[in-house]
Design a protein around this motif. Structure first.
Motif, PDB file in Angstrom:
ATOM      1  N   GLY A   1     -35.605 -30.902   9.581  1.00  0.00           N
ATOM      2  CA  GLY A   1     -35.120 -32.259   9.429  1.00  0.00           C
ATOM      3  C   GLY A   1     -33.748 -32.358   8.784  1.00  0.00           C
ATOM      4  O   GLY A   1     -33.390 -33.394   8.252  1.00  0.00           O
ATOM      5  N   GLY A   2     -32.942 -31.275   8.825  1.00  0.00           N
ATOM      6  CA  GLY A   2     -31.603 -31.323   8.257  1.00  0.00           C
ATOM      7  C   GLY A   2     -31.565 -31.142   6.765  1.00  0.00           C
ATOM      8  O   GLY A   2     -30.544 -31.402   6.142  1.00  0.00           O
ATOM      9  N   GLU A   3     -32.642 -30.681   6.134  1.00  0.00           N
ATOM     10  CA  GLU A   3     -32.674 -30.561   4.676  1.00  0.00           C
ATOM     11  C   GLU A   3     -32.700 -29.106   4.203  1.00  0.00           C
ATOM     12  O   GLU A   3     -32.500 -28.851   3.023  1.00  0.00           O
ATOM     13  CB  GLU A   3     -33.885 -31.304   4.117  1.00  0.00           C
ATOM     14  N   LEU A   4     -32.971 -28.152   5.089  1.00  0.00           N
ATOM     15  CA  LEU A   4     -33.012 -26.746   4.697  1.00  0.00           C
ATOM     16  C   LEU A   4     -31.904 -26.005   5.432  1.00  0.00           C
ATOM     17  O   LEU A   4     -31.939 -25.871   6.651  1.00  0.00           O
ATOM     18  CB  LEU A   4     -34.375 -26.138   5.025  1.00  0.00           C
ATOM     19  N   LEU A   5     -30.912 -25.555   4.685  1.00  0.00           N
ATOM     20  CA  LEU A   5     -29.778 -24.822   5.241  1.00  0.00           C
ATOM     21  C   LEU A   5     -29.942 -23.358   4.860  1.00  0.00           C
ATOM     22  O   LEU A   5     -30.068 -23.038   3.680  1.00  0.00           O
ATOM     23  CB  LEU A   5     -28.475 -25.380   4.683  1.00  0.00           C
ATOM     24  N   VAL A   6     -29.966 -22.465   5.869  1.00  0.00           N
ATOM     25  CA  VAL A   6     -30.251 -21.046   5.635  1.00  0.00           C
ATOM     26  C   VAL A   6     -29.088 -20.199   6.132  1.00  0.00           C
ATOM     27  O   VAL A   6     -28.595 -20.398   7.240  1.00  0.00           O
ATOM     28  CB  VAL A   6     -31.549 -20.617   6.360  1.00  0.00           C
ATOM     29  N   LEU A   7     -28.650 -19.242   5.310  1.00  0.00           N
ATOM     30  CA  LEU A   7     -27.608 -18.287   5.662  1.00  0.00           C
ATOM     31  C   LEU A   7     -28.280 -16.927   5.860  1.00  0.00           C
ATOM     32  O   LEU A   7     -28.984 -16.445   4.974  1.00  0.00           O
ATOM     33  CB  LEU A   7     -26.576 -18.217   4.535  1.00  0.00           C
ATOM     34  N   ARG A   8     -28.053 -16.303   7.038  1.00  0.00           N
ATOM     35  CA  ARG A   8     -28.699 -15.026   7.361  1.00  0.00           C
ATOM     36  C   ARG A   8     -27.644 -13.992   7.757  1.00  0.00           C
ATOM     37  O   ARG A   8     -26.560 -14.337   8.213  1.00  0.00           O
ATOM     38  CB  ARG A   8     -29.693 -15.187   8.522  1.00  0.00           C
ATOM     39  N   ASN A   9     -28.031 -12.699   7.656  1.00  0.00           N
ATOM     40  CA  ASN A   9     -27.161 -11.661   8.191  1.00  0.00           C
ATOM     41  C   ASN A   9     -27.514 -11.394   9.653  1.00  0.00           C
ATOM     42  O   ASN A   9     -28.384 -12.056  10.226  1.00  0.00           O
ATOM     43  CB  ASN A   9     -27.236 -10.389   7.335  1.00  0.00           C
ATOM     44  N   ARG A  10     -26.839 -10.443  10.278  1.00  0.00           N
ATOM     45  CA  ARG A  10     -27.039 -10.176  11.700  1.00  0.00           C
ATOM     46  C   ARG A  10     -28.471  -9.725  12.008  1.00  0.00           C
ATOM     47  O   ARG A  10     -28.943  -9.861  13.138  1.00  0.00           O
ATOM     48  CB  ARG A  10     -26.057  -9.109  12.191  1.00  0.00           C
ATOM     49  N   ASP A  11     -29.168  -9.127  11.015  1.00  0.00           N
ATOM     50  CA  ASP A  11     -30.547  -8.672  11.216  1.00  0.00           C
ATOM     51  C   ASP A  11     -31.574  -9.769  10.957  1.00  0.00           C
ATOM     52  O   ASP A  11     -32.777  -9.529  11.045  1.00  0.00           O
ATOM     53  CB  ASP A  11     -30.841  -7.476  10.307  1.00  0.00           C
ATOM     54  N   GLY A  12     -31.119 -10.964  10.603  1.00  0.00           N
ATOM     55  CA  GLY A  12     -32.030 -12.084  10.371  1.00  0.00           C
ATOM     56  C   GLY A  12     -32.519 -12.214   8.946  1.00  0.00           C
ATOM     57  O   GLY A  12     -33.280 -13.132   8.639  1.00  0.00           O
ATOM     58  N   ALA A  13     -32.107 -11.295   8.068  1.00  0.00           N
ATOM     59  CA  ALA A  13     -32.538 -11.375   6.670  1.00  0.00           C
ATOM     60  C   ALA A  13     -31.836 -12.546   5.980  1.00  0.00           C
ATOM     61  O   ALA A  13     -30.655 -12.809   6.212  1.00  0.00           O
ATOM     62  CB  ALA A  13     -32.218 -10.078   5.929  1.00  0.00           C
ATOM     63  N   VAL A  14     -32.579 -13.234   5.121  1.00  0.00           N
ATOM     64  CA  VAL A  14     -32.028 -14.391   4.407  1.00  0.00           C
ATOM     65  C   VAL A  14     -31.087 -13.915   3.308  1.00  0.00           C
ATOM     66  O   VAL A  14     -31.452 -13.090   2.464  1.00  0.00           O
ATOM     67  CB  VAL A  14     -33.159 -15.253   3.812  1.00  0.00           C
TER      68      VAL A  14
END
Length: 241
Positions: free
Chosen positions: A7-20
């Motif tokens: 819903g636009g409230e959780l912003l996640v930054l990941r690396n190329r392997d998908g790890a948070v």
């Protein structure tokens, strides 16, 4: 950089392997004033050394600045986290697992260590732990065997750290496997349908039985002119005894 979720409230930054790498579970309630919440102002982190603190470590960019991309945040200051995490809720889920919710984001390794959990009434109760993902405030503990209804259990937790290494010394929370309510187990005890301005409607429900009842199993409805049930509404989304 997968963009917005939930819903636009959780912003996640990941690396190329998908790890948070990092995440922000944010809300427009974090703005410092009505004016900044109206639009055009960035939310900025106060102390980058306290990255998981949530609303207590974010506020609106200063007036006249609006945001500071590519530069030090306008609100930057010391704002360390010295508070230990707490257990907020323990819920017996429909799938038979126990869901545990904490007051803040946790270190995922210590969170998933079964040695940090003990069910006082059952020896060696758990077979595994399931991480429910960002914002890392909840997990599910898998049970070796089903729990008994109408029994009060106590979960003890120790050794779990938040993301800046504040550790729970020992905490506990009681919970129970609920039974479905029958006629007159619950009664509507009080109704406010015409509150003062700024107030809220409410319905008070009383458990008259000797059962543990979960409000997930209870709904509010209307009836139409023919007496058919319509407008079915769950009282809660998560379990509340």
């Amino acid at each position: 950089f997968p963009g917005l979720n939930n819903g636009g409230e959780l912003l996640v930054l990941r690396n190329r392997d998908g790890a948070v790498i990092h995440f922000v579970d944010y809300s427009d309630n974090w703005y410092s004033s009505v004016e900044s919440a109206d639009g055009g102002y960035a939310l900025e982190m106060i102390d980058p050394e306290n990255p998981c603190e949530g609303s207590r470590n974010w506020k609106s960019a200063f007036d006249g600045i609006y945001g500071s991309p590519g530069a030090e945040n306008s609100v930057k200051a010391l704002n360390p986290d010295s508070e230990k995490p707490r257990i907020e809720q323990v819920i017996n889920e429909k799938n038979g697992n126990i869901k545990v919710r904490f007051s803040e984001s946790l270190d995922s390794n210590s969170m998933l260590d079964l040695n940090n959990y003990q069910l006082k009434q059952v020896t060696n109760a758990f077979t595994g732990a399931v991480n429910l993902g960002a914002p890392y405030k909840s997990l599910e503990l898998q049970l070796r065997k089903p729990l008994d209804t109408n029994t009060l259990y106590e979960l003890e937790v120790h050794g779990i750290e938040d993301c800046v290494a504040n550790e729970i010394d020992l905490a506990s929370r009681e919970f129970a496997l609920a039974e479905k309510p029958d006629s007159f187990d619950l009664v509507i005890n009080e109704i406010l349908f015409n509150p003062y301005k700024g107030g809220v409607d409410f319905i008070e429900v009383v458990n008259r039985s000797d059962k543990y009842i979960d409000l997930r199993d209870v709904f509010l409805t209307n009836r139409d002119e023919e007496g058919n049930i319509e407008d079915l509404r769950p009282i809660v989304d998560e379990g509340i005894l």
